[in-house]
Design a protein around this motif. Structure first.
Motif, PDB file in Angstrom:
ATOM      1  N   LEU A 184       0.798  -1.228   0.000  1.00  0.00           N
ATOM      2  CA  LEU A 184       0.000   0.000   0.000  1.00  0.00           C
ATOM      3  C   LEU A 184       0.833   1.282   0.000  1.00  0.00           C
ATOM      4  CD1 LEU A 184      -2.770  -0.946   2.611  1.00  0.00           C
ATOM      5  CD2 LEU A 184      -2.990  -0.933   0.112  1.00  0.00           C
ATOM      6  N   SER A 185       1.927   1.307   0.725  1.00  0.00           N
ATOM      7  CA  SER A 185       2.698   2.549   0.897  1.00  0.00           C
ATOM      8  C   SER A 185       3.312   2.993  -0.431  1.00  0.00           C
ATOM      9  CB  SER A 185       3.792   2.346   1.935  1.00  0.00           C
ATOM     10  OG  SER A 185       3.231   2.098   3.213  1.00  0.00           O
ATOM     11  N   THR A 186       3.149   4.282  -0.724  1.00  0.00           N
ATOM     12  CA  THR A 186       3.641   4.832  -1.981  1.00  0.00           C
ATOM     13  C   THR A 186       5.062   5.356  -1.836  1.00  0.00           C
ATOM     14  OG1 THR A 186       2.840   7.062  -1.499  1.00  0.00           O
ATOM     15  CG2 THR A 186       1.291   5.543  -2.566  1.00  0.00           C
ATOM     16  N   THR A 187       5.652   5.690  -2.975  1.00  0.00           N
ATOM     17  CA  THR A 187       6.977   6.307  -2.949  1.00  0.00           C
ATOM     18  C   THR A 187       6.927   7.637  -2.211  1.00  0.00           C
ATOM     19  OG1 THR A 187       7.632   5.224  -5.010  1.00  0.00           O
ATOM     20  CG2 THR A 187       8.850   7.202  -4.387  1.00  0.00           C
ATOM     21  N   ARG A 188       5.847   8.393  -2.398  1.00  0.00           N
ATOM     22  CA  ARG A 188       5.711   9.659  -1.659  1.00  0.00           C
ATOM     23  C   ARG A 188       5.721   9.413  -0.149  1.00  0.00           C
ATOM     24  NH1 ARG A 188       1.340  11.202  -3.699  1.00  0.00           N
ATOM     25  NH2 ARG A 188       2.167  12.617  -5.273  1.00  0.00           N
ATOM     26  N   THR A 194      12.747   6.616 -14.364  1.00  0.00           N
ATOM     27  CA  THR A 194      11.597   7.521 -14.364  1.00  0.00           C
ATOM     28  C   THR A 194      10.430   6.787 -13.718  1.00  0.00           C
ATOM     29  OG1 THR A 194      12.237   8.845 -16.283  1.00  0.00           O
ATOM     30  CG2 THR A 194       9.881   8.655 -15.845  1.00  0.00           C
ATOM     31  N   HIS A 195       9.771   7.437 -12.771  1.00  0.00           N
ATOM     32  CA  HIS A 195       8.699   6.792 -12.021  1.00  0.00           C
ATOM     33  C   HIS A 195       7.771   7.844 -11.447  1.00  0.00           C
ATOM     34  CE1 HIS A 195      10.339   7.798  -7.935  1.00  0.00           C
ATOM     35  NE2 HIS A 195      11.402   8.016  -8.684  1.00  0.00           N
ATOM     36  N   ALA A 196       6.599   7.418 -11.011  1.00  0.00           N
ATOM     37  CA  ALA A 196       5.633   8.322 -10.382  1.00  0.00           C
ATOM     38  C   ALA A 196       5.670   8.137  -8.874  1.00  0.00           C
ATOM     39  CB  ALA A 196       4.222   8.036 -10.907  1.00  0.00           C
ATOM     40  N   TRP A 197       5.636   9.217  -8.132  1.00  0.00           N
ATOM     41  CA  TRP A 197       5.679   9.136  -6.676  1.00  0.00           C
ATOM     42  C   TRP A 197       4.404   8.532  -6.102  1.00  0.00           C
ATOM     43  CZ3 TRP A 197       8.508  13.264  -3.352  1.00  0.00           C
ATOM     44  CH2 TRP A 197       9.845  13.371  -3.792  1.00  0.00           C
ATOM     45  N   SER A 198       3.347   8.492  -6.893  1.00  0.00           N
ATOM     46  CA  SER A 198       2.108   7.870  -6.426  1.00  0.00           C
ATOM     47  C   SER A 198       2.152   6.356  -6.532  1.00  0.00           C
ATOM     48  CB  SER A 198       0.912   8.398  -7.232  1.00  0.00           C
ATOM     49  OG  SER A 198       1.082   8.108  -8.625  1.00  0.00           O
ATOM     50  N   GLY A 223      26.946   1.912 -22.069  1.00  0.00           N
ATOM     51  CA  GLY A 223      25.999   1.050 -21.368  1.00  0.00           C
ATOM     52  C   GLY A 223      24.956   1.760 -20.548  1.00  0.00           C
ATOM     53  N   PHE A 224      24.994   3.100 -20.514  1.00  0.00           N
ATOM     54  CA  PHE A 224      23.991   3.821 -19.727  1.00  0.00           C
ATOM     55  C   PHE A 224      22.610   3.660 -20.362  1.00  0.00           C
ATOM     56  CE2 PHE A 224      21.538   7.723 -18.756  1.00  0.00           C
ATOM     57  CZ  PHE A 224      21.474   7.579 -17.376  1.00  0.00           C
ATOM     58  N   GLY A 225      21.580   3.477 -19.536  1.00  0.00           N
ATOM     59  CA  GLY A 225      20.231   3.293 -20.045  1.00  0.00           C
ATOM     60  C   GLY A 225      19.184   3.982 -19.200  1.00  0.00           C
ATOM     61  N   HIS A 226      17.979   4.051 -19.724  1.00  0.00           N
ATOM     62  CA  HIS A 226      16.861   4.714 -19.068  1.00  0.00           C
ATOM     63  C   HIS A 226      15.757   3.703 -18.824  1.00  0.00           C
ATOM     64  CE1 HIS A 226      13.291   7.722 -19.346  1.00  0.00           C
ATOM     65  NE2 HIS A 226      13.739   7.670 -18.112  1.00  0.00           N
ATOM     66  N   LEU A 227      15.364   3.547 -17.570  1.00  0.00           N
ATOM     67  CA  LEU A 227      14.302   2.632 -17.187  1.00  0.00           C
ATOM     68  C   LEU A 227      13.035   3.422 -16.867  1.00  0.00           C
ATOM     69  CD1 LEU A 227      13.048  -0.058 -16.239  1.00  0.00           C
ATOM     70  CD2 LEU A 227      14.122   0.344 -14.008  1.00  0.00           C
ATOM     71  N   VAL A 228      11.937   3.094 -17.523  1.00  0.00           N
ATOM     72  CA  VAL A 228      10.639   3.695 -17.239  1.00  0.00           C
ATOM     73  C   VAL A 228       9.847   2.676 -16.428  1.00  0.00           C
ATOM     74  CG1 VAL A 228       8.556   4.729 -18.198  1.00  0.00           C
ATOM     75  CG2 VAL A 228      10.754   5.000 -19.383  1.00  0.00           C
ATOM     76  N   ALA A 229       9.707   2.935 -15.128  1.00  0.00           N
ATOM     77  CA  ALA A 229       9.026   2.001 -14.220  1.00  0.00           C
ATOM     78  C   ALA A 229       7.543   2.352 -14.178  1.00  0.00           C
ATOM     79  CB  ALA A 229       9.646   2.079 -12.830  1.00  0.00           C
ATOM     80  N   MET A 230       6.775   1.721 -15.055  1.00  0.00           N
ATOM     81  CA  MET A 230       5.351   2.026 -15.166  1.00  0.00           C
ATOM     82  C   MET A 230       4.577   1.498 -13.953  1.00  0.00           C
ATOM     83  SD  MET A 230       4.495   3.624 -18.008  1.00  0.00           S
ATOM     84  CE  MET A 230       5.114   3.944 -19.679  1.00  0.00           C
ATOM     85  N   ASP A 231       3.776   2.359 -13.358  1.00  0.00           N
ATOM     86  CA  ASP A 231       2.893   1.916 -12.274  1.00  0.00           C
ATOM     87  C   ASP A 231       1.668   1.235 -12.874  1.00  0.00           C
ATOM     88  OD1 ASP A 231       0.623   4.334 -12.277  1.00  0.00           O
ATOM     89  OD2 ASP A 231       2.617   4.946 -12.939  1.00  0.00           O
ATOM     90  N   ARG A 232       0.918   0.537 -12.053  1.00  0.00           N
ATOM     91  CA  ARG A 232      -0.218  -0.256 -12.546  1.00  0.00           C
ATOM     92  C   ARG A 232      -1.313   0.613 -13.171  1.00  0.00           C
ATOM     93  NH1 ARG A 232      -1.809  -4.899  -8.230  1.00  0.00           N
ATOM     94  NH2 ARG A 232      -3.070  -5.556 -10.005  1.00  0.00           N
ATOM     95  N   LYS A 233      -1.433   1.857 -12.709  1.00  0.00           N
ATOM     96  CA  LYS A 233      -2.458   2.754 -13.242  1.00  0.00           C
ATOM     97  C   LYS A 233      -1.919   3.669 -14.347  1.00  0.00           C
ATOM     98  CE  LYS A 233      -5.827   1.439 -10.536  1.00  0.00           C
ATOM     99  NZ  LYS A 233      -7.013   0.740 -11.113  1.00  0.00           N
ATOM    100  N   ALA A 276      -0.099   6.174 -14.075  1.00  0.00           N
ATOM    101  CA  ALA A 276      -0.103   7.579 -13.652  1.00  0.00           C
ATOM    102  C   ALA A 276       1.162   8.284 -14.112  1.00  0.00           C
ATOM    103  CB  ALA A 276      -0.233   7.664 -12.131  1.00  0.00           C
ATOM    104  N   LEU A 277       2.220   7.532 -14.313  1.00  0.00           N
ATOM    105  CA  LEU A 277       3.489   8.100 -14.789  1.00  0.00           C
ATOM    106  C   LEU A 277       3.265   8.940 -16.044  1.00  0.00           C
ATOM    107  CD1 LEU A 277       6.835   6.162 -15.138  1.00  0.00           C
ATOM    108  CD2 LEU A 277       5.931   7.425 -17.077  1.00  0.00           C
ATOM    109  N   LEU A 278       2.380   8.484 -16.921  1.00  0.00           N
ATOM    110  CA  LEU A 278       2.155   9.179 -18.185  1.00  0.00           C
ATOM    111  C   LEU A 278       1.267  10.404 -18.037  1.00  0.00           C
ATOM    112  CD1 LEU A 278       1.779   6.138 -20.600  1.00  0.00           C
ATOM    113  CD2 LEU A 278       3.794   7.551 -20.181  1.00  0.00           C
ATOM    114  N   THR A 279       0.860  10.733 -16.818  1.00  0.00           N
ATOM    115  CA  THR A 279       0.104  11.958 -16.554  1.00  0.00           C
ATOM    116  C   THR A 279       0.960  12.994 -15.821  1.00  0.00           C
ATOM    117  OG1 THR A 279      -0.768  11.312 -14.368  1.00  0.00           O
ATOM    118  CG2 THR A 279      -1.982  10.555 -16.323  1.00  0.00           C
ATOM    119  N   ARG A 280       2.237  12.680 -15.595  1.00  0.00           N
ATOM    120  CA  ARG A 280       3.128  13.586 -14.869  1.00  0.00           C
ATOM    121  C   ARG A 280       4.057  14.281 -15.852  1.00  0.00           C
ATOM    122  NH1 ARG A 280       0.775  14.880 -10.648  1.00  0.00           N
ATOM    123  NH2 ARG A 280       2.752  15.686  -9.820  1.00  0.00           N
TER     124      ARG A 280
END
Length: 305
Positions: free
Chosen positions: A10-14, A53-57, A185-195, A197-201
């Motif tokens: 339940l606990s969010t990144t925020r 890249t991730h959403a705090w929610s 070798g540097f890369g970018h990880l987009v950690a998509m949340d289940r909802k 929400a990342l794409l609304t930030r």
């Protein structure tokens, strides 16, 4: 325990930033603070192999699970999230050790930016008008589990936002990505949340666009197929003007830096949903399903004749 209210499912990144990262990186009342990564690394400078890249929610356990899954070369993180929720950290560490990626360094803003130089002493500007934005702001001040107000930090570290662009750490993601893009070798990880929400930030979309501009290899990780299918309808139209940021000034500055917002949105949509985009395999699958449905419809029409 630093965060008694923590619940892995339940606990969010925020929640974790406010009630664990900020207290653990404070130097004490009136003595300022640093980024938690600085504390953990004892002040040593460490180059990251991945930016996240991730959403705090998002659920914090899911953020960690996505990072672990990436290090293991996987495309879904539901299994890793389950193991973390069950406290099986040792099992995951063994897998990472076997994969040779246990020591891979990931750059995550929550840990790598000094929260004491920005948000620790307040909740962000309160929207003046009642309505959805004010409701979101009011909710963002509360612990997801306990529903209590987050504690404010008394460290006394000077705060720097958009009005002090040189000292501000929050506006340096593009510079940081440009510098690290030269590392092999540097890369970018987009950690998509289940909802999704990342794409609304607005910050998240700006980071995805910057990674493309800097020619940084990107990959997106999802919780599971079901999460994508449940939220797929939200992904067909992305407009950075409709996205949100905790501080309106951040959104205004990002939008002001884009020469043609319409062209940017079209490019962003292609980057995420187009051929070779972050979600292209799901778009391809939907197209195949539509074609199959048309074929079945034609077949039934022929049969009826």
């Amino acid at each position: 325990c630093c965060m008694p209210s923590f619940q892995p499912t339940l606990s969010t990144t925020r929640d974790v930033v406010r009630e664990a990262i900020i207290p653990l990186s404070s130097n004490g009342e009136g003595s300022g603070g640093v980024a938690l990564a600085t504390t953990w690394n004892q002040g040593a400078r460490v180059r990251a192999a991945r930016m996240v890249t991730h959403a705090w929610s998002n659920i914090f356990t899911h953020l960690v699970a996505a990072i672990v899954a990436d290090a293991l070369g996987r495309e879904r993180y539901a299994e890793e999230a389950g193991l973390l929720a069950e406290g099986k950290v040792g099992e995951l560490k063994s897998r990472l050790r076997e994969a040779g990626t246990l020591q891979r360094v990931y750059w995550v803003c929550s840990f790598s930016i000094n929260q004491h130089a920005s948000i620790c002493g307040g909740y962000g500007p309160e929207p003046q008008e009642p309505g959805p934005r004010h409701e979101v702001w009011a909710e963002s001040r509360l612990n997801t589990v306990s529903k209590e107000l987050y504690p404010l930090c008394p460290c006394g570290e000077p705060k720097y936002f958009n009005c002090a662009p040189v000292q501000c750490e929050l506006n340096k993601f593009d510079d940081m990505m440009a510098v690290l893009s030269t590392d092999a070798g540097f890369g970018h990880l987009v950690a998509m949340d289940r909802k999704f929400a990342l794409l609304t930030r607005v910050w998240c979309l700006a980071e995805i666009a910057e990674a493309e501009a800097s020619q940084i290899p990107q990959r997106a990780l999802f919780y599971d197929e079901g999460a994508v299918e449940a939220e797929y309808h939200k992904l067909k139209r992305l407009d950075i003007r409709e996205c949100e940021a905790t501080r309106q000034e951040d959104k205004d500055d990002i939008l002001a830096s884009i020469p043609d917002v319409d062209v940017f949105c079209e490019s962003l949509q292609e980057l995420i949903m187009g051929d070779g985009g972050l979600l292209s395999r799901f778009a391809d699958r939907e197209a195949k399903l539509r074609n199959a449905a048309r074929f079945v419809k034609r077949a039934f029409s022929t049969f009826e004749l």
